[in-house]
Write an enzyme that holds these catalytic residues in place. Structure first.
Site, PDB file in Angstrom:
ATOM      1  N   LYS A 211       8.989   4.787   6.851  1.00  0.00           N
ATOM      2  CA  LYS A 211       8.222   4.643   8.091  1.00  0.00           C
ATOM      3  C   LYS A 211       9.072   4.804   9.359  1.00  0.00           C
ATOM      4  O   LYS A 211       9.440   5.927   9.674  1.00  0.00           O
ATOM      5  CB  LYS A 211       7.425   3.337   8.049  1.00  0.00           C
TER       6      LYS A 211
ATOM      7  N   TYR B  38       2.425  -3.763  -1.853  1.00  0.00           N
ATOM      8  CA  TYR B  38       2.343  -2.336  -2.153  1.00  0.00           C
ATOM      9  C   TYR B  38       3.725  -1.732  -1.967  1.00  0.00           C
ATOM     10  O   TYR B  38       4.383  -1.987  -0.961  1.00  0.00           O
ATOM     11  CB  TYR B  38       1.337  -1.656  -1.216  1.00  0.00           C
TER      12      TYR B  38
ATOM     13  N   ASP C 217      11.746  -4.377  -0.229  1.00  0.00           N
ATOM     14  CA  ASP C 217      11.042  -3.192   0.247  1.00  0.00           C
ATOM     15  C   ASP C 217      10.773  -3.397   1.731  1.00  0.00           C
ATOM     16  O   ASP C 217       9.809  -4.039   2.117  1.00  0.00           O
ATOM     17  CB  ASP C 217       9.743  -3.005  -0.543  1.00  0.00           C
TER      18      ASP C 217
HETATM   19  C1  PLP Z   1       4.092   2.570   3.212  1.00  0.00           C
HETATM   20  C2  PLP Z   1       4.817   1.761   2.218  1.00  0.00           C
HETATM   21  C3  PLP Z   1       5.424   2.326   1.087  1.00  0.00           C
HETATM   22  C4  PLP Z   1       5.225   3.769   0.686  1.00  0.00           C
HETATM   23  O1  PLP Z   1       5.719   4.661   1.613  1.00  0.00           O
HETATM   24  P1  PLP Z   1       5.151   6.168   1.608  1.00  0.00           P
HETATM   25  O2  PLP Z   1       5.994   6.846   2.625  1.00  0.00           O
HETATM   26  O3  PLP Z   1       3.705   6.073   1.960  1.00  0.00           O
HETATM   27  O4  PLP Z   1       5.349   6.705   0.238  1.00  0.00           O
HETATM   28  C5  PLP Z   1       6.212   1.522   0.287  1.00  0.00           C
HETATM   29  N1  PLP Z   1       6.376   0.226   0.568  1.00  0.00           N
HETATM   30  C6  PLP Z   1       5.802  -0.359   1.636  1.00  0.00           C
HETATM   31  C7  PLP Z   1       6.055  -1.790   1.918  1.00  0.00           C
HETATM   32  C8  PLP Z   1       4.979   0.381   2.476  1.00  0.00           C
HETATM   33  O5  PLP Z   1       4.351  -0.210   3.489  1.00  0.00           O
END
Ligand code: PLP
Length: 424
Positions: A264, A141, A236
Protein backbone atom coordinates in the site's frame (compact mmCIF):
# COMPACT_ATOMS: atom_id res chain seq x y z
CA UNK A 1 -25.07 8.35 -17.25
CA UNK A 2 -21.51 7.36 -18.12
CA UNK A 3 -21.00 5.33 -14.93
CA UNK A 4 -23.84 3.01 -15.89
CA UNK A 5 -22.71 2.68 -19.46
CA UNK A 6 -19.15 1.88 -18.38
CA UNK A 7 -20.45 -0.69 -15.91
CA UNK A 8 -22.42 -2.45 -18.66
CA UNK A 9 -19.33 -2.48 -20.87
CA UNK A 10 -17.10 -3.68 -18.03
CA UNK A 11 -19.45 -6.56 -17.24
CA UNK A 12 -18.95 -7.95 -20.72
CA UNK A 13 -15.20 -8.27 -20.47
CA UNK A 14 -14.31 -8.58 -16.76
CA UNK A 15 -15.84 -10.88 -14.10
CA UNK A 16 -18.36 -8.75 -12.23
CA UNK A 17 -17.06 -5.78 -14.20
CA UNK A 18 -14.12 -5.37 -11.82
CA UNK A 19 -10.58 -6.49 -11.05
CA UNK A 20 -11.11 -6.75 -7.28
CA UNK A 21 -14.45 -7.95 -5.88
CA UNK A 22 -15.39 -5.18 -3.38
CA UNK A 23 -15.20 -2.60 -6.16
CA UNK A 24 -18.50 -3.94 -7.53
CA UNK A 25 -20.30 -2.33 -4.51
CA UNK A 26 -22.33 -5.53 -4.05
CA UNK A 27 -22.01 -5.53 -0.26
CA UNK A 28 -23.67 -2.10 -0.09
CA UNK A 29 -26.34 -2.67 -2.73
CA UNK A 30 -25.11 0.04 -5.05
CA UNK A 31 -23.96 0.34 -8.66
CA UNK A 32 -20.20 0.84 -8.89
CA UNK A 33 -18.77 4.19 -9.92
CA UNK A 34 -15.86 4.66 -12.30
CA UNK A 35 -13.24 7.14 -11.15
CA UNK A 36 -11.44 9.29 -13.68
CA UNK A 37 -9.53 11.87 -11.63
CA UNK A 38 -8.13 12.52 -8.17
CA UNK A 39 -6.70 15.72 -6.63
CA UNK A 40 -5.73 16.15 -2.98
CA UNK A 41 -8.66 14.90 -0.86
CA UNK A 42 -11.11 14.58 -3.77
CA UNK A 43 -11.99 12.19 -6.59
CA UNK A 44 -14.30 12.56 -9.58
CA UNK A 45 -16.35 9.87 -11.32
CA UNK A 46 -17.15 9.47 -15.01
CA UNK A 47 -20.35 11.51 -14.61
CA UNK A 48 -18.42 14.43 -13.16
CA UNK A 49 -19.57 13.92 -9.54
CA UNK A 50 -17.04 15.02 -6.93
CA UNK A 51 -16.43 13.11 -3.70
CA UNK A 52 -14.42 13.76 -0.56
CA UNK A 53 -12.39 10.56 -0.53
CA UNK A 54 -11.95 8.51 2.65
CA UNK A 55 -11.14 5.35 0.71
CA UNK A 56 -7.73 6.72 -0.30
CA UNK A 57 -7.11 3.73 -2.59
CA UNK A 58 -7.68 1.39 0.38
CA UNK A 59 -5.11 3.25 2.42
CA UNK A 60 -2.40 3.20 -0.25
CA UNK A 61 -2.49 7.01 -0.43
CA UNK A 62 -1.31 9.04 2.54
CA UNK A 63 -0.30 12.26 0.75
CA UNK A 64 -3.65 12.54 -1.06
CA UNK A 65 -4.20 12.20 -4.79
CA UNK A 66 -1.50 13.14 -7.29
CA UNK A 67 1.00 14.82 -4.92
CA UNK A 68 3.16 17.11 -7.06
CA UNK A 69 6.59 15.84 -6.00
CA UNK A 70 5.70 12.19 -6.50
CA UNK A 71 4.03 12.73 -9.88
CA UNK A 72 6.94 14.82 -11.12
CA UNK A 73 9.51 12.20 -10.09
CA UNK A 74 7.53 9.42 -11.81
CA UNK A 75 7.14 11.50 -14.98
CA UNK A 76 10.85 12.20 -15.15
CA UNK A 77 11.70 8.55 -14.55
CA UNK A 78 9.21 7.40 -17.21
CA UNK A 79 11.17 9.35 -19.83
CA UNK A 80 14.15 7.15 -19.12
CA UNK A 81 12.44 3.81 -19.61
CA UNK A 82 9.59 1.91 -17.99
CA UNK A 83 11.27 -1.33 -16.98
CA UNK A 84 14.68 -2.96 -17.30
CA UNK A 85 14.31 -6.30 -15.58
CA UNK A 86 17.74 -5.81 -14.04
CA UNK A 87 18.56 -3.89 -10.88
CA UNK A 88 18.29 -0.08 -10.93
CA UNK A 89 19.66 2.41 -8.37
CA UNK A 90 16.20 3.50 -7.15
CA UNK A 91 15.76 0.09 -5.53
CA UNK A 92 18.62 0.94 -3.17
CA UNK A 93 17.06 4.31 -2.35
CA UNK A 94 13.73 2.77 -1.37
CA UNK A 95 15.37 -0.15 0.46
CA UNK A 96 17.47 2.30 2.51
CA UNK A 97 14.37 4.28 3.43
CA UNK A 98 12.56 1.12 4.56
CA UNK A 99 15.56 -0.02 6.62
CA UNK A 100 15.91 3.43 8.17
CA UNK A 101 12.21 3.81 9.03
CA UNK A 102 10.99 0.33 10.03
CA UNK A 103 12.67 -0.72 13.32
CA UNK A 104 12.93 -4.50 12.77
CA UNK A 105 14.00 -4.44 9.12
CA UNK A 106 17.68 -4.69 8.20
CA UNK A 107 17.22 -6.11 4.70
CA UNK A 108 14.23 -6.05 2.41
CA UNK A 109 12.98 -7.77 -0.77
CA UNK A 110 10.56 -5.90 -3.03
CA UNK A 111 7.61 -7.60 -4.71
CA UNK A 112 4.55 -6.22 -6.54
CA UNK A 113 1.69 -6.52 -4.05
CA UNK A 114 0.79 -7.16 -0.43
CA UNK A 115 -0.35 -10.66 -1.35
CA UNK A 116 3.06 -11.51 -2.73
CA UNK A 117 4.67 -10.12 0.40
CA UNK A 118 2.67 -12.30 2.81
CA UNK A 119 2.94 -15.35 0.56
CA UNK A 120 6.72 -14.99 0.39
CA UNK A 121 7.01 -14.27 4.12
CA UNK A 122 5.14 -17.48 4.96
CA UNK A 123 7.35 -19.47 2.58
CA UNK A 124 10.42 -17.96 4.22
CA UNK A 125 9.14 -18.84 7.70
CA UNK A 126 8.38 -22.40 6.64
CA UNK A 127 11.73 -22.69 4.90
CA UNK A 128 13.67 -21.44 7.92
CA UNK A 129 11.80 -23.47 10.57
CA UNK A 130 11.18 -26.58 8.48
CA UNK A 131 7.63 -26.58 9.88
CA UNK A 132 4.23 -26.50 8.17
CA UNK A 133 1.61 -24.83 10.39
CA UNK A 134 0.64 -21.18 10.07
CA UNK A 135 -1.38 -19.38 12.76
CA UNK A 136 -3.63 -16.56 11.63
CA UNK A 137 -6.50 -14.68 13.25
CA UNK A 138 -10.15 -14.68 12.28
CA UNK A 139 -11.07 -11.51 10.42
CA UNK A 140 -7.47 -10.60 9.50
CA UNK A 141 -6.88 -10.38 5.76
CA UNK A 142 -3.44 -11.03 4.36
CA UNK A 143 -4.15 -11.04 0.64
CA UNK A 144 -5.51 -13.93 -1.41
CA UNK A 145 -2.73 -16.50 -0.97
CA UNK A 146 -4.18 -20.02 -0.43
CA UNK A 147 -2.69 -20.60 3.02
CA UNK A 148 -3.97 -17.28 4.30
CA UNK A 149 -7.39 -17.13 2.65
CA UNK A 150 -8.82 -19.41 5.25
CA UNK A 151 -11.65 -18.70 7.65
CA UNK A 152 -12.33 -20.10 11.07
CA UNK A 153 -14.82 -22.81 11.81
CA UNK A 154 -16.57 -22.51 15.13
CA UNK A 155 -14.83 -22.73 18.46
CA UNK A 156 -11.34 -21.95 19.55
CA UNK A 157 -8.25 -23.22 17.76
CA UNK A 158 -10.11 -24.71 14.84
CA UNK A 159 -8.12 -25.93 11.91
CA UNK A 160 -9.00 -23.72 9.01
CA UNK A 161 -11.61 -24.43 6.42
CA UNK A 162 -11.05 -22.95 2.96
CA UNK A 163 -12.41 -19.41 2.54
CA UNK A 164 -13.18 -20.08 -1.13
CA UNK A 165 -13.55 -22.96 -3.58
CA UNK A 166 -10.24 -23.64 -5.23
CA UNK A 167 -8.23 -24.08 -2.04
CA UNK A 168 -7.65 -27.77 -1.26
CA UNK A 169 -8.59 -28.83 2.26
CA UNK A 170 -5.11 -30.30 2.64
CA UNK A 171 -3.68 -26.78 2.32
CA UNK A 172 -6.31 -25.07 4.48
CA UNK A 173 -5.65 -27.63 7.21
CA UNK A 174 -2.15 -26.29 7.63
CA UNK A 175 -3.59 -22.98 8.80
CA UNK A 176 -4.75 -22.63 12.38
CA UNK A 177 -7.32 -19.86 12.83
CA UNK A 178 -7.74 -18.17 16.22
CA UNK A 179 -9.89 -15.30 17.46
CA UNK A 180 -8.18 -11.88 17.40
CA UNK A 181 -7.22 -10.46 20.80
CA UNK A 182 -7.63 -13.87 22.46
CA UNK A 183 -4.36 -14.45 24.29
CA UNK A 184 -5.61 -17.61 25.94
CA UNK A 185 -6.50 -19.26 22.64
CA UNK A 186 -3.03 -18.39 21.40
CA UNK A 187 -1.39 -19.97 24.46
CA UNK A 188 -3.48 -23.08 24.02
CA UNK A 189 -2.57 -23.35 20.33
CA UNK A 190 1.13 -23.20 21.24
CA UNK A 191 0.70 -25.75 24.02
CA UNK A 192 -0.88 -28.17 21.59
CA UNK A 193 1.00 -27.50 18.35
CA UNK A 194 4.01 -25.35 19.31
CA UNK A 195 6.67 -27.57 17.74
CA UNK A 196 4.83 -27.59 14.39
CA UNK A 197 4.07 -23.87 14.12
CA UNK A 198 6.25 -22.17 11.50
CA UNK A 199 4.83 -18.71 12.08
CA UNK A 200 2.12 -16.48 13.46
CA UNK A 201 0.91 -13.82 11.04
CA UNK A 202 -1.12 -10.88 12.32
CA UNK A 203 -2.33 -7.42 11.41
CA UNK A 204 -0.86 -5.62 14.44
CA UNK A 205 -3.83 -3.26 14.19
CA UNK A 206 -6.60 -5.04 12.32
CA UNK A 207 -8.00 -3.09 9.39
CA UNK A 208 -9.76 -5.75 7.39
CA UNK A 209 -12.59 -6.58 9.80
CA UNK A 210 -13.00 -2.86 10.18
CA UNK A 211 -10.48 -1.23 12.52
CA UNK A 212 -9.87 -3.31 15.65
CA UNK A 213 -7.04 -2.25 17.96
CA UNK A 214 -4.94 -5.02 19.53
CA UNK A 215 -4.72 -5.51 23.26
CA UNK A 216 -1.11 -4.82 24.09
CA UNK A 217 -0.80 -8.06 26.07
CA UNK A 218 -2.06 -9.96 22.99
CA UNK A 219 0.84 -8.70 20.87
CA UNK A 220 3.30 -9.17 23.72
CA UNK A 221 2.22 -12.75 24.35
CA UNK A 222 2.54 -13.42 20.62
CA UNK A 223 6.12 -12.15 20.66
CA UNK A 224 7.02 -14.27 23.72
CA UNK A 225 5.29 -17.47 22.61
CA UNK A 226 6.81 -17.46 19.12
CA UNK A 227 10.27 -16.91 20.60
CA UNK A 228 9.79 -19.65 23.19
CA UNK A 229 8.69 -22.19 20.60
CA UNK A 230 11.09 -21.31 17.81
CA UNK A 231 8.36 -19.97 15.53
CA UNK A 232 8.61 -16.74 13.59
CA UNK A 233 6.37 -13.72 14.14
CA UNK A 234 5.15 -11.98 10.98
CA UNK A 235 3.60 -8.53 11.26
CA UNK A 236 1.47 -7.82 8.22
CA UNK A 237 1.93 -4.06 8.12
CA UNK A 238 0.61 -3.68 4.58
CA UNK A 239 -1.89 -1.12 5.94
CA UNK A 240 -0.21 0.04 9.15
CA UNK A 241 3.31 0.45 7.73
CA UNK A 242 4.11 4.18 7.29
CA UNK A 243 0.51 4.97 8.34
CA UNK A 244 0.46 4.70 12.13
CA UNK A 245 3.95 6.15 12.49
CA UNK A 246 6.95 6.25 10.21
CA UNK A 247 7.96 2.86 11.60
CA UNK A 248 4.44 1.43 11.55
CA UNK A 249 2.64 -0.44 14.32
CA UNK A 250 5.87 -2.08 15.53
CA UNK A 251 7.26 1.33 16.39
CA UNK A 252 3.99 2.48 17.95
CA UNK A 253 3.75 -0.57 20.25
CA UNK A 254 7.48 -1.17 20.70
CA UNK A 255 7.28 -4.81 19.58
CA UNK A 256 9.62 -6.16 16.92
CA UNK A 257 8.44 -8.98 14.65
CA UNK A 258 10.83 -11.33 12.84
CA UNK A 259 9.40 -10.58 9.41
CA UNK A 260 7.46 -7.49 8.31
CA UNK A 261 5.17 -7.34 5.27
CA UNK A 262 4.65 -4.00 3.58
CA UNK A 263 2.58 -2.71 0.67
CA UNK A 264 0.00 0.00 0.00
CA UNK A 265 1.73 3.27 1.10
CA UNK A 266 5.13 1.76 0.23
CA UNK A 267 4.44 2.27 -3.49
CA UNK A 268 2.90 5.73 -3.11
CA UNK A 269 0.07 4.63 -5.42
CA UNK A 270 2.03 2.30 -7.70
CA UNK A 271 2.11 -1.48 -7.14
CA UNK A 272 4.84 -2.33 -4.62
CA UNK A 273 4.99 -4.84 -1.78
CA UNK A 274 7.91 -5.94 0.36
CA UNK A 275 8.98 -8.31 3.07
CA UNK A 276 11.90 -7.66 5.33
CA UNK A 277 13.51 -8.52 8.62
CA UNK A 278 16.75 -9.05 10.46
CA UNK A 279 19.83 -9.72 8.40
CA UNK A 280 20.14 -13.42 9.31
CA UNK A 281 16.52 -14.04 8.31
CA UNK A 282 16.62 -12.21 4.99
CA UNK A 283 19.95 -13.81 4.09
CA UNK A 284 18.04 -17.06 3.67
CA UNK A 285 16.26 -15.60 0.61
CA UNK A 286 17.67 -16.53 -2.84
CA UNK A 287 20.23 -15.86 -4.23
CA UNK A 288 21.96 -15.28 -0.88
CA UNK A 289 20.09 -18.22 0.62
CA UNK A 290 18.18 -21.21 -0.66
CA UNK A 291 14.56 -20.06 -0.29
CA UNK A 292 13.32 -19.07 -3.72
CA UNK A 293 11.24 -16.06 -4.67
CA UNK A 294 11.46 -13.87 -7.78
CA UNK A 295 9.68 -11.23 -9.90
CA UNK A 296 10.01 -9.93 -13.47
CA UNK A 297 8.77 -6.45 -12.58
CA UNK A 298 9.95 -6.40 -8.94
CA UNK A 299 11.83 -3.19 -8.18
CA UNK A 300 10.26 -1.45 -11.17
CA UNK A 301 11.90 1.99 -11.48
CA UNK A 302 8.67 4.02 -11.62
CA UNK A 303 7.28 2.22 -8.59
CA UNK A 304 10.56 2.64 -6.67
CA UNK A 305 10.65 6.37 -7.38
CA UNK A 306 7.01 6.82 -6.41
CA UNK A 307 7.61 4.94 -3.15
CA UNK A 308 10.85 6.76 -2.37
CA UNK A 309 9.36 10.23 -2.82
CA UNK A 310 6.40 9.26 -0.62
CA UNK A 311 8.52 7.81 2.18
CA UNK A 312 10.94 10.76 2.13
CA UNK A 313 8.03 13.12 2.67
CA UNK A 314 6.79 11.02 5.61
CA UNK A 315 10.26 10.69 7.14
CA UNK A 316 10.98 14.41 6.88
CA UNK A 317 7.58 15.82 7.86
CA UNK A 318 6.26 13.14 10.26
CA UNK A 319 2.65 14.24 9.75
CA UNK A 320 1.27 11.66 12.16
CA UNK A 321 0.10 13.86 15.05
CA UNK A 322 -1.75 16.09 12.67
CA UNK A 323 -3.29 13.15 10.80
CA UNK A 324 -4.45 11.72 14.09
CA UNK A 325 -6.00 14.99 15.24
CA UNK A 326 -7.98 15.38 12.02
CA UNK A 327 -9.17 11.80 12.16
CA UNK A 328 -10.26 12.28 15.75
CA UNK A 329 -12.29 15.34 14.70
CA UNK A 330 -13.94 13.32 11.94
CA UNK A 331 -14.69 10.35 14.22
CA UNK A 332 -16.14 12.56 16.93
CA UNK A 333 -18.20 14.52 14.40
CA UNK A 334 -19.66 11.37 12.85
CA UNK A 335 -20.42 9.97 16.30
CA UNK A 336 -22.26 13.16 17.31
CA UNK A 337 -24.32 13.10 14.11
CA UNK A 338 -25.33 9.45 14.65
CA UNK A 339 -26.09 10.06 18.34
CA UNK A 340 -28.38 12.98 17.49
CA UNK A 341 -30.35 10.58 15.29
CA UNK A 342 -30.34 7.94 18.05
CA UNK A 343 -28.45 5.44 15.88
CA UNK A 344 -26.46 2.91 17.96
CA UNK A 345 -22.84 2.84 16.85
CA UNK A 346 -19.23 2.23 17.85
CA UNK A 347 -16.33 4.00 16.18
CA UNK A 348 -12.93 2.33 16.40
CA UNK A 349 -9.99 4.53 15.51
CA UNK A 350 -6.22 4.12 15.62
CA UNK A 351 -4.20 7.01 14.18
CA UNK A 352 -5.59 7.94 10.76
CA UNK A 353 -7.67 4.78 10.26
CA UNK A 354 -11.21 4.38 11.58
CA UNK A 355 -14.40 2.36 11.16
CA UNK A 356 -18.00 3.16 12.03
CA UNK A 357 -19.78 0.02 13.27
CA UNK A 358 -23.56 0.04 13.69
CA UNK A 359 -23.59 -1.81 17.00
CA UNK A 360 -23.29 -0.63 20.57
CA UNK A 361 -20.04 -2.57 20.76
CA UNK A 362 -17.39 -2.87 21.95
CA UNK A 363 -15.80 -4.30 18.78
CA UNK A 364 -12.70 -6.29 19.77
CA UNK A 365 -12.65 -9.18 17.28
CA UNK A 366 -14.41 -10.49 14.16
CA UNK A 367 -17.32 -11.94 16.15
CA UNK A 368 -18.18 -8.56 17.65
CA UNK A 369 -17.51 -6.76 14.34
CA UNK A 370 -20.09 -8.99 12.68
CA UNK A 371 -22.73 -7.71 15.10
CA UNK A 372 -22.79 -4.49 13.12
CA UNK A 373 -26.00 -3.85 11.19
CA UNK A 374 -24.65 -4.27 7.64
CA UNK A 375 -27.99 -3.45 6.05
CA UNK A 376 -27.88 -0.06 7.79
CA UNK A 377 -24.25 0.30 6.74
CA UNK A 378 -25.35 -0.21 3.13
CA UNK A 379 -27.92 2.59 3.43
CA UNK A 380 -25.35 4.80 5.18
CA UNK A 381 -22.83 4.19 2.40
CA UNK A 382 -25.36 4.98 -0.35
CA UNK A 383 -26.58 8.12 1.40
CA UNK A 384 -22.99 9.37 1.82
CA UNK A 385 -22.15 8.59 -1.79
CA UNK A 386 -25.20 10.58 -2.88
CA UNK A 387 -23.93 13.59 -0.91
CA UNK A 388 -20.37 13.39 -2.24
CA UNK A 389 -18.57 11.43 0.47
CA UNK A 390 -16.74 8.25 -0.55
CA UNK A 391 -16.04 5.63 2.13
CA UNK A 392 -15.06 1.98 1.61
CA UNK A 393 -17.95 -0.01 0.10
CA UNK A 394 -17.96 -2.59 2.90
CA UNK A 395 -18.58 -2.57 6.63
CA UNK A 396 -15.39 -4.53 7.24
CA UNK A 397 -12.88 -1.98 6.00
CA UNK A 398 -11.17 1.12 7.29
CA UNK A 399 -11.66 4.78 6.36
CA UNK A 400 -8.35 6.55 5.76
CA UNK A 401 -7.26 10.15 6.04
CA UNK A 402 -4.41 11.70 4.08
CA UNK A 403 -2.28 14.79 4.64
CA UNK A 404 -4.33 16.38 1.84
CA UNK A 405 -7.47 16.34 4.00
CA UNK A 406 -7.51 19.87 5.41
CA UNK A 407 -9.69 21.04 8.28
CA UNK A 408 -12.09 22.53 5.73
CA UNK A 409 -12.43 19.16 4.03
CA UNK A 410 -13.31 17.50 7.34
CA UNK A 411 -15.88 20.17 8.14
CA UNK A 412 -17.40 19.93 4.70
CA UNK A 413 -17.46 16.13 4.93
CA UNK A 414 -19.26 16.36 8.29
CA UNK A 415 -21.86 18.73 6.79
CA UNK A 416 -22.45 16.29 3.94
CA UNK A 417 -22.65 13.34 6.34
CA UNK A 418 -25.16 15.23 8.50
CA UNK A 419 -27.37 15.79 5.42
CA UNK A 420 -26.97 12.12 4.43
CA UNK A 421 -27.85 10.79 7.87
CA UNK A 422 -31.06 12.85 7.90
CA UNK A 423 -32.27 10.61 5.06
CA UNK A 424 -31.60 7.31 6.82
C1 PLP B 1 -4.35 -4.96 1.27
C2 PLP B 1 -3.77 -5.95 2.20
C3 PLP B 1 -3.05 -7.06 1.75
C4 PLP B 1 -2.97 -7.46 0.30
O1 PLP B 1 -2.33 -6.52 -0.49
P1 PLP B 1 -2.61 -6.53 -2.07
O2 PLP B 1 -1.68 -5.50 -2.58
O3 PLP B 1 -4.06 -6.21 -2.25
O4 PLP B 1 -2.29 -7.90 -2.56
C5 PLP B 1 -2.41 -7.85 2.69
N1 PLP B 1 -2.49 -7.57 3.99
C6 PLP B 1 -3.18 -6.52 4.46
C7 PLP B 1 -3.20 -6.24 5.92
C8 PLP B 1 -3.87 -5.69 3.58
O5 PLP B 1 -4.62 -4.69 4.05
Amino acid sequence: MKNEKLYREALEVMPGGVNSPVRAFKAVGAKPIFLVKGRHSRVWDADGNEYIDFLASWGALILGHAPKKVVKAVQEEAQKGLSFGLTNPHEITLARLVVEMVPSVEKVRFVNSGTEATMSAVRLARGITGRKLVVKFDGCYHGHYDSLLVSAGSGVATFGIPGTPGIPEEIAKLTLVLPYNDTQALRKAFEEHGKDIACVIVEPVAGNMGVVPPKKEFLRAMRELTREHGSLLIFDEVITGFRLSKGGAQELFGIEPDITCLGKILGGGLPVGAYGGRREIMERVAPEGEIYQAGTLSGNPLAMVSGSETLKELRDKEPYDELEKKTETLAKGVSDILSEKGIPHTINRVGSMMTVFFTEGPVVDFESAKRSDTELFGRFFRALLGKGVLIPPSQFEAWFLTTAHEEDDINQALERIREAVKEL
